[in-house]
Write an enzyme that holds these catalytic residues in place. Structure first.
Site, PDB file in Angstrom:
ATOM      1  N   GLN A   1       0.817  -1.221   0.000  1.00 53.22           N
ATOM      2  CA  GLN A   1       0.000   0.000   0.000  1.00 53.22           C
ATOM      3  C   GLN A   1       0.843   1.261   0.000  1.00 53.22           C
ATOM      4  OE1 GLN A   1      -1.481  -1.176   4.064  1.00 53.22           O
ATOM      5  NE2 GLN A   1      -1.520   1.042   4.371  1.00 53.22           N
TER       6      GLN A   1
ATOM      7  N   CYS B   1      -5.109   0.079   3.942  1.00 48.23           N
ATOM      8  CA  CYS B   1      -4.933  -1.322   4.333  1.00 48.23           C
ATOM      9  C   CYS B   1      -6.231  -2.112   4.272  1.00 48.23           C
ATOM     10  CB  CYS B   1      -4.318  -1.415   5.722  1.00 48.23           C
ATOM     11  SG  CYS B   1      -5.274  -0.590   7.010  1.00 48.23           S
TER      12      CYS B   1
ATOM     13  N   HIS C   1      -5.309  -1.059  11.790  1.00 47.40           N
ATOM     14  CA  HIS C   1      -4.772  -1.673  10.587  1.00 47.40           C
ATOM     15  C   HIS C   1      -5.564  -2.935  10.268  1.00 47.40           C
ATOM     16  CE1 HIS C   1      -1.754  -2.273   7.532  1.00 47.40           C
ATOM     17  NE2 HIS C   1      -1.309  -3.410   8.043  1.00 47.40           N
TER      18      HIS C   1
ATOM     19  N   ASN D   1       0.413  -9.168   5.292  1.00 45.90           N
ATOM     20  CA  ASN D   1       0.360  -7.717   5.420  1.00 45.90           C
ATOM     21  C   ASN D   1       0.337  -7.089   4.027  1.00 45.90           C
ATOM     22  OD1 ASN D   1       0.372  -5.169   6.582  1.00 45.90           O
ATOM     23  ND2 ASN D   1       2.077  -5.577   7.933  1.00 45.90           N
TER      24      ASN D   1
END
Length: 442
Positions: free
Chosen positions: A63, A69, A363, A384
């Site tokens: 990102q 996110c 997040h 992630n």
């Protein structure tokens, strides 16, 4: 003792100087920093990235310098399905496409809330809350659902990233400047008794300017496109004249109505097995309202495990900055020895952290694996969206006790819920204040 005296401060300084251990710690911390001095290297050995359930996901996304996110995590769950179903080595959906429509819709949602609160003073808590951040990069799962249903999705190749999607500071800054100015104009029109038609005409002109700003900054979203790809067998495929919605139906095909947000908020004001929503939280006027089912942590983890066992990854929201080593990719309660470093007990309960502003969901990522030992989860594999240079090629490990303390939300299929849980979710939700921690945007 309302006032700090010089004598008291001198006493504290003398006590500090007497403690030789603190002198050594001071040398280490002033030279190396707090986190580097307190990091527990042993946590790497107890959080080895090997899992009994480990889904195929392809490379991680990135990102970059943006707060998208939640969007990356949602699109990644779809990407996992596409990779498997169409035998692709690597593939991404366009985050920039969804980002464009999110900001466009958030502007309109902001106008709607400004008009709904136009009878309140600009200093009221609700109006001040709206004006503090008219829109931002972050969001919630149900907000993503509203976008997918209305606009579909497209491959990343069709609408790639732009300079302003990967580094969104300037775009957010100037879009928020415009929205605050527009808020003043709309409130003035209401105060002067302007007709509904005049207000809506002004609002439409404002939205045209928002569209122009976004198109200049992010590019113009495609309405039709061709989808070309080669599978793992190097066979060429092309599908012509798709729209974003027909692409979603054909290549993603996820029934978004079959998914629910489950949270763990152990505060006194949110009893378990009840549903909740948050006032003024959303992006699409007329879209899906944000709704959560609050459950205890054991139930939340059980639901996540069941979905992973069925071969499906899990969108989840957490407070990623707590007890987390970014480079090492370890999220564990013993990642740092802060209590020992400062000789201060920093321990608080999860409920206290929520109530007192110490923690909230910051997040969103994706659970793509879990290690089950004797029927219980011990650690979790986390995809992630920070690129491959952190963690294990972009994947993190979360210890089970870290999940207990800092995970707040997962998204799972309805069929994993019991009849009682589903009934509780579908019951009229309790409305939380706009500033409630469960209204945090990932």
């Amino acid at each position: 003792m309302p006032e700090i005296t010089n004598e008291l401060t001198t006493k504290f300084a003398e006590e500090f100087e007497k403690n030789k251990k603190q002198q050594v710690v001071q040398n280490a911390v002033t030279k190396n920093g707090i986190s580097n001095s307190a990091e527990n290297i042993g946590t790497q050995a107890t959080n080895v990235p090997v899992f009994s359930i480990d889904l195929k996901t392809g490379k991680v996304s990135d990102q970059k310098q943006s707060g998208r996110c939640w969007m990356f995590a949602a699109l990644n769950t779809f990407r996992h399905k596409i990779l498997d179903q169409f035998d692709l080595k690597d593939f991404e959906l366009s985050q920039n496409y969804s980002n464009f429509w999110d900001k466009y819709e958030k502007a309109n949602y902001f106008y709607e809330n400004i008009l709904a609160t136009a009878d309140q003073e600009v200093t009221s808590r609700k109006v001040a809350f709206l004006l503090e951040t008219p829109q931002q990069d972050g969001g919630q799962w149900d907000m993503m659902v509203s976008l997918f249903k209305k606009y579909g999705v497209v491959p990343k190749a069709v609408m790639p990233e732009s300079s302003n999607s990967t580094n969104s500071r300037d775009l957010n800054n100037y879009l928020n400047k415009k929205l605050r100015k527009d808020a003043a104009t709309l409130r003035q029109l209401v105060a002067k008794g302007a007709s509904e038609s005049d207000i809506q005409a002004k609002r439409e002109k404002m939205l045209q300017e928002v569209f122009n700003l976004l198109a200049i900054s992010l590019g113009t979203p495609p309405t039709t496109f061709d989808f070309e790809y080669r599978d793992e067998q190097q066979e060429y495929h092309i599908d012509r004249d798709l729209t974003p919605k027909t692409f979603y139906d054909k290549y993603v095909g996820v029934d978004l109505d079959n998914y629910v947000s489950v949270i763990n908020a152990p505060t006194n004001d949110k009893p378990y097995n009840s549903s909740y929503t948050v006032e003024m939280l959303g992006n699409v006027v007329g879209g899906k309202p944000v709704r959560y089912l609050n459950v205890d942590m054991e139930t939340l983890k059980k639901l996540a495990v069941e979905q992973l066992e069925q071969g499906e990854s899990v969108w989840f929201g957490c407070d990623v900055g707590q007890s987390s080593t970014r480079q090492g990719g370890i999220m564990s309660l013993d990642a740092y020895d802060m209590n020992e470093l400062f000789d201060i007990d920093f321990t608080t309960s999860k409920a206290q952290r929520l109530d007192y502003g110490e923690s909230m969901m910051t997040h969103a990522m994706v659970l793509t694996g879990v290690d089950i030992v004797d029927g219980k989860s011990t650690k979790w594999k986390v995809e992630n969206s920070w690129g491959e240079k952190v963690g294990d090629k972009g994947f993190f490990v979360a210890s089970d006790d870290w999940m207990d303390e800092y995970t707040y939300q997962i998204v799972v299929r309805k069929d994993f819920l019991t009849e009682e849980q589903l009934a509780a979710y579908e019951k009229e939700p309790t409305v939380l204040a706009p500033w409630d921690p469960m209204g945090a945007l990932a």
